[in-house]
Each structure stands twice: as C-alpha cells, then as structure tokens.
Design a protein around this motif. Structure first.
Motif, PDB file in Angstrom:
ATOM      1  N   ALA A  71       0.841  -1.209   0.000  1.00 26.62           N
ATOM      2  CA  ALA A  71       0.000   0.000   0.000  1.00 26.62           C
ATOM      3  C   ALA A  71       0.873   1.256   0.000  1.00 26.62           C
ATOM      4  N   ALA A  72       1.960   1.245   0.765  1.00 24.72           N
ATOM      5  CA  ALA A  72       2.847   2.418   0.815  1.00 24.72           C
ATOM      6  C   ALA A  72       3.479   2.666  -0.551  1.00 24.72           C
ATOM      7  N   ILE A  73       3.882   1.610  -1.217  1.00 26.63           N
ATOM      8  CA  ILE A  73       4.506   1.757  -2.538  1.00 26.63           C
ATOM      9  C   ILE A  73       3.466   2.263  -3.554  1.00 26.63           C
ATOM     10  N   SER A  74       2.247   1.706  -3.487  1.00 25.31           N
ATOM     11  CA  SER A  74       1.171   2.184  -4.394  1.00 25.31           C
ATOM     12  C   SER A  74       0.908   3.663  -4.171  1.00 25.31           C
ATOM     13  N   PHE A  75       0.901   4.037  -2.912  1.00 23.66           N
ATOM     14  CA  PHE A  75       0.668   5.411  -2.490  1.00 23.66           C
ATOM     15  C   PHE A  75       1.711   6.338  -3.142  1.00 23.66           C
ATOM     16  N   LEU A  76       2.979   5.912  -3.113  1.00 27.59           N
ATOM     17  CA  LEU A  76       4.061   6.715  -3.704  1.00 27.59           C
ATOM     18  C   LEU A  76       3.930   6.743  -5.227  1.00 27.59           C
ATOM     19  N   LYS A  77       3.578   5.607  -5.810  1.00 29.20           N
ATOM     20  CA  LYS A  77       3.419   5.573  -7.273  1.00 29.20           C
ATOM     21  C   LYS A  77       2.255   6.469  -7.708  1.00 29.20           C
ATOM     22  N   ASP A  78       1.176   6.471  -6.924  1.00 27.06           N
ATOM     23  CA  ASP A  78       0.023   7.323  -7.251  1.00 27.06           C
ATOM     24  C   ASP A  78       0.417   8.796  -7.278  1.00 27.06           C
ATOM     25  N   ARG A  79       1.467   9.129  -6.533  1.00 29.19           N
ATOM     26  CA  ARG A  79       1.952  10.516  -6.496  1.00 29.19           C
ATOM     27  C   ARG A  79       3.084  10.752  -7.488  1.00 29.19           C
ATOM     28  N   GLY A  80       3.307   9.803  -8.373  1.00 20.98           N
ATOM     29  CA  GLY A  80       4.253  10.009  -9.470  1.00 20.98           C
ATOM     30  C   GLY A  80       5.645   9.460  -9.246  1.00 20.98           C
ATOM     31  N   CYS A  81       5.895   8.767  -8.135  1.00 13.38           N
ATOM     32  CA  CYS A  81       7.242   8.231  -7.880  1.00 13.38           C
ATOM     33  C   CYS A  81       7.440   6.975  -8.741  1.00 13.38           C
ATOM     34  N   THR A  82       8.654   6.836  -9.274  1.00 18.10           N
ATOM     35  CA  THR A  82       8.895   5.726 -10.197  1.00 18.10           C
ATOM     36  C   THR A  82      10.070   4.850  -9.791  1.00 18.10           C
ATOM     37  N   ASN A  83      10.920   5.355  -8.904  1.00 19.55           N
ATOM     38  CA  ASN A  83      12.177   4.661  -8.624  1.00 19.55           C
ATOM     39  C   ASN A  83      12.191   4.273  -7.148  1.00 19.55           C
ATOM     40  N   ILE A  84      11.717   3.051  -6.859  1.00 20.47           N
ATOM     41  CA  ILE A  84      11.458   2.685  -5.459  1.00 20.47           C
ATOM     42  C   ILE A  84      12.111   1.351  -5.125  1.00 20.47           C
ATOM     43  N   LYS A  85      12.782   1.314  -3.953  1.00 22.77           N
ATOM     44  CA  LYS A  85      13.304   0.056  -3.412  1.00 22.77           C
ATOM     45  C   LYS A  85      12.647  -0.168  -2.054  1.00 22.77           C
ATOM     46  N   LEU A  86      12.594  -1.423  -1.650  1.00 17.23           N
ATOM     47  CA  LEU A  86      12.004  -1.751  -0.341  1.00 17.23           C
ATOM     48  C   LEU A  86      13.066  -2.419   0.518  1.00 17.23           C
ATOM     49  N   MET A  87      13.264  -1.889   1.734  1.00 20.78           N
ATOM     50  CA  MET A  87      14.274  -2.444   2.648  1.00 20.78           C
ATOM     51  C   MET A  87      13.579  -2.839   3.958  1.00 20.78           C
ATOM     52  N   CYS A  88      13.623  -4.138   4.267  1.00 24.60           N
ATOM     53  CA  CYS A  88      12.989  -4.658   5.488  1.00 24.60           C
ATOM     54  C   CYS A  88      13.996  -5.515   6.230  1.00 24.60           C
ATOM     55  N   LEU A  89      13.738  -5.708   7.512  1.00 20.61           N
ATOM     56  CA  LEU A  89      14.640  -6.548   8.296  1.00 20.61           C
ATOM     57  C   LEU A  89      14.265  -8.019   8.110  1.00 20.61           C
ATOM     58  N   VAL A  90      13.041  -8.352   8.460  1.00 18.26           N
ATOM     59  CA  VAL A  90      12.584  -9.744   8.393  1.00 18.26           C
ATOM     60  C   VAL A  90      11.350  -9.827   7.492  1.00 18.26           C
ATOM     61  N   ALA A  91      11.360 -10.814   6.604  1.00 16.44           N
ATOM     62  CA  ALA A  91      10.229 -10.976   5.683  1.00 16.44           C
ATOM     63  C   ALA A  91       9.649 -12.378   5.805  1.00 16.44           C
ATOM     64  N   ALA A  92       8.357 -12.487   5.564  1.00 17.83           N
ATOM     65  CA  ALA A  92       7.717 -13.796   5.386  1.00 17.83           C
ATOM     66  C   ALA A  92       7.642 -14.055   3.880  1.00 17.83           C
ATOM     67  N   PRO A  93       7.664 -15.317   3.468  1.00 20.89           N
ATOM     68  CA  PRO A  93       7.550 -15.605   2.037  1.00 20.89           C
ATOM     69  C   PRO A  93       6.297 -14.971   1.425  1.00 20.89           C
ATOM     70  N   GLU A  94       5.221 -14.933   2.203  1.00 25.37           N
ATOM     71  CA  GLU A  94       3.960 -14.357   1.699  1.00 25.37           C
ATOM     72  C   GLU A  94       4.128 -12.880   1.330  1.00 25.37           C
ATOM     73  N   VAL A 118       9.980  -3.273  -8.228  1.00 24.70           N
ATOM     74  CA  VAL A 118      10.604  -2.916  -6.939  1.00 24.70           C
ATOM     75  C   VAL A 118      11.539  -4.027  -6.453  1.00 24.70           C
ATOM     76  N   ASP A 119      12.813  -3.681  -6.241  1.00 23.03           N
ATOM     77  CA  ASP A 119      13.751  -4.636  -5.640  1.00 23.03           C
ATOM     78  C   ASP A 119      13.560  -4.659  -4.120  1.00 23.03           C
ATOM     79  N   ILE A 120      13.709  -5.851  -3.545  1.00 24.08           N
ATOM     80  CA  ILE A 120      13.469  -6.036  -2.106  1.00 24.08           C
ATOM     81  C   ILE A 120      14.781  -6.427  -1.437  1.00 24.08           C
ATOM     82  N   PHE A 121      15.121  -5.736  -0.352  1.00 23.33           N
ATOM     83  CA  PHE A 121      16.340  -6.021   0.416  1.00 23.33           C
ATOM     84  C   PHE A 121      15.927  -6.434   1.828  1.00 23.33           C
ATOM     85  N   VAL A 122      16.344  -7.622   2.258  1.00 24.38           N
ATOM     86  CA  VAL A 122      15.984  -8.101   3.603  1.00 24.38           C
ATOM     87  C   VAL A 122      17.210  -8.741   4.264  1.00 24.38           C
ATOM     88  N   ALA A 123      17.133  -8.855   5.597  1.00 21.33           N
ATOM     89  CA  ALA A 123      18.204  -9.555   6.316  1.00 21.33           C
ATOM     90  C   ALA A 123      17.854 -11.036   6.489  1.00 21.33           C
TER      91      ALA A 123
END
Ligand code: PRP
Ligand code: URA
Length: 209
Positions: free
Chosen positions: A142-165, A177-182
């Motif tokens: 939702a946050a990424i969609s929110f940024l795209k709706d405002r015209g942003c095009t170059n977005i990466k996502l950085m999280c500590l822990v991710a679930a496969p889902e 969007v590239d995803i970076f996790v630990a």
C-alpha cells in the motif's frame, strides 16, 4: 520481476539474532536496528551512479568520483519504519525523509492509512521504503502504491525480516521494486505474525507493550 537480496553478512546476521531475542529490551532493540540499517544501506545504495570530478589534493590535481544522478529519499512506514531512518541517514545525510503512516488492522490485517508527508521533489528522488517487518506485505504494498500514485517511479524496499507471503505480494503487486531483507523466515501465524520473526516491531522499538 523485482530482485530479492538477502543480506547474509555476518555482522547483520549476528545483530539480527540479538534483536530477535525476546530478552532484548527497547534500548538495545533500537540501537541494533539502527546499526543493521546502516549495514543494509551500504548494500541498498551499491548501484548509485557516480560521476567524475576534478579535485586538488594537498599533493596534486586528480580526477575522482562523487555521487550523481537522482537524489535519495527515505520513506519509513510508521511507526516501526522510523527505527531504520537514522541508520541510513548516517551514510546519506543529504537524503530527505518522507513519512507514510499505516497501521495494520488487527482483525482484517488490511493496512489503514493515517498520515503522509513527502518531500516536495519526491518524484525526482530514488526512494528507499523502510519497514522492519514484511509480513502479509499489505502495508508495504500500500505504501509503494501510495508513492506511485503521487508520481514516484524509482522505489526500493528495505525490510529486516520478511515472510515468504510478503515477498510474494510485493513481487506480484510491484514487479519493478527490488526487495532487500536480512532474513526470509518460515511463515506467518494465524494472527499474521512472522514465525519465528521478532514479535511486534513497533511495540518492541517504542516500549508500548
Ligand atoms: C507492522 C510492521 C509493518 C506491518 C507489517 O506495523 O511495522 O508496517 O505491521 O505487516 P503486513 O506486511 O502484514 O502489512 P503495525 O501495523 O503493527 O504498526 P506499527 O508500526 O505502528 O506498530
Ligand atoms: N508486524 C510486526 O510488527 N511483526 C510481525 O511479525 C508482523 C507484523
């Protein structure tokens, strides 16, 4: 499809183990998240473009490299994303910070937006969206969609822990969007918490439980 980077650097893994431990209190949790964010930012910024400039050292004139291209923006998803901002700003102090407030409704697990304040030139910036937890992926998507709706095009996502889902969801909704996790953990439990995870990141960070 966006790339997935799992950062297995020994320092990141060691600090992640400390942060997962339920005995770790808010002070240490904050400090560790800050340190890990700096270490992760080093990798997330690896492909920033450089340009050549001429400088004078005390000894001679020489050509050298400085960052060029798009300026950076860091976008924490409130609240827990706040814990990752300073760690990045230590490396990239000129980055601007935009805030997106989302909380996950505990019953539906759907994200609810409650705040947004972005830099005026956000569309010209390369953005790193930060949140320690990528569980169902609903909040980050939702946050990424929110940024795209405002015209942003170059977005990466950085999280500590991710679930496969969560990874699956971002890849489905935002294939650019590239995803970076630990770490990629095992699964989500019935309440949408990551297993083994680290519990509720916002509560642990701010001592609200
Ligand atoms: C947590 C976390 C993410 C979200 C992840 O925030 O910081 O934003 O849940 O879950 P999802 O991937 O299933 O959307 P929370 O809603 O608990 O708010 P908080 O940061 O204010 O504690
Ligand atoms: N949000 C958290 O803070 N932790 C989880 O495990 C899932 C969502």
């Amino acid at each position: 499809m966006g790339k997935l980077f799992v950062m297995d650097h020994p320092l990141i893994q060691h600090k992640l183990t400390l942060i997962r431990d339920k005995q770790t209190g808010s002070k240490d949790f904050r400090e560790l998240l800050d340190e890990i964010s700096t270490l992760m930012a080093y990798e997330v910024t690896r492909d920033l473009p450089l340009k050549e400039v001429t400088i004078e050292t005390p000894i001679s004139r020489t050509s050298a490299y400085v960052l060029s291209g798009k300026k950076l923006g860091v976008v924490p998803i409130l609240r827990a994303g706040l814990g990752m901002v300073n760690g990045i700003l230590k490396l990239v102090p000129a980055a601007r910070v935009g805030h997106v407030g989302l909380y996950r409704d505990p019953a539906t697990l759907e994200p609810v937006e409650y705040y947004c304040k972005l830099p005026g030139d956000v569309t010209e910036r390369e953005l790193i969206v930060v949140d320690p937890m990528l569980a169902t992926g609903g909040s980050a998507s939702a946050a990424i969609s929110f940024l795209k709706d405002r015209g942003c095009t170059n977005i990466k996502l950085m999280c500590l822990v991710a679930a496969p889902e969560g990874i699956e969801r971002i890849r489905r909704d935002h294939e650019d969007v590239d995803i970076f996790v630990a770490a990629v953990d095992e699964k989500l439990n019935d309440h949408g918490y990551i297993v083994p995870g680290l519990g509720d990141a916002g509560d642990r960070l701010f001592g609200t439980k």
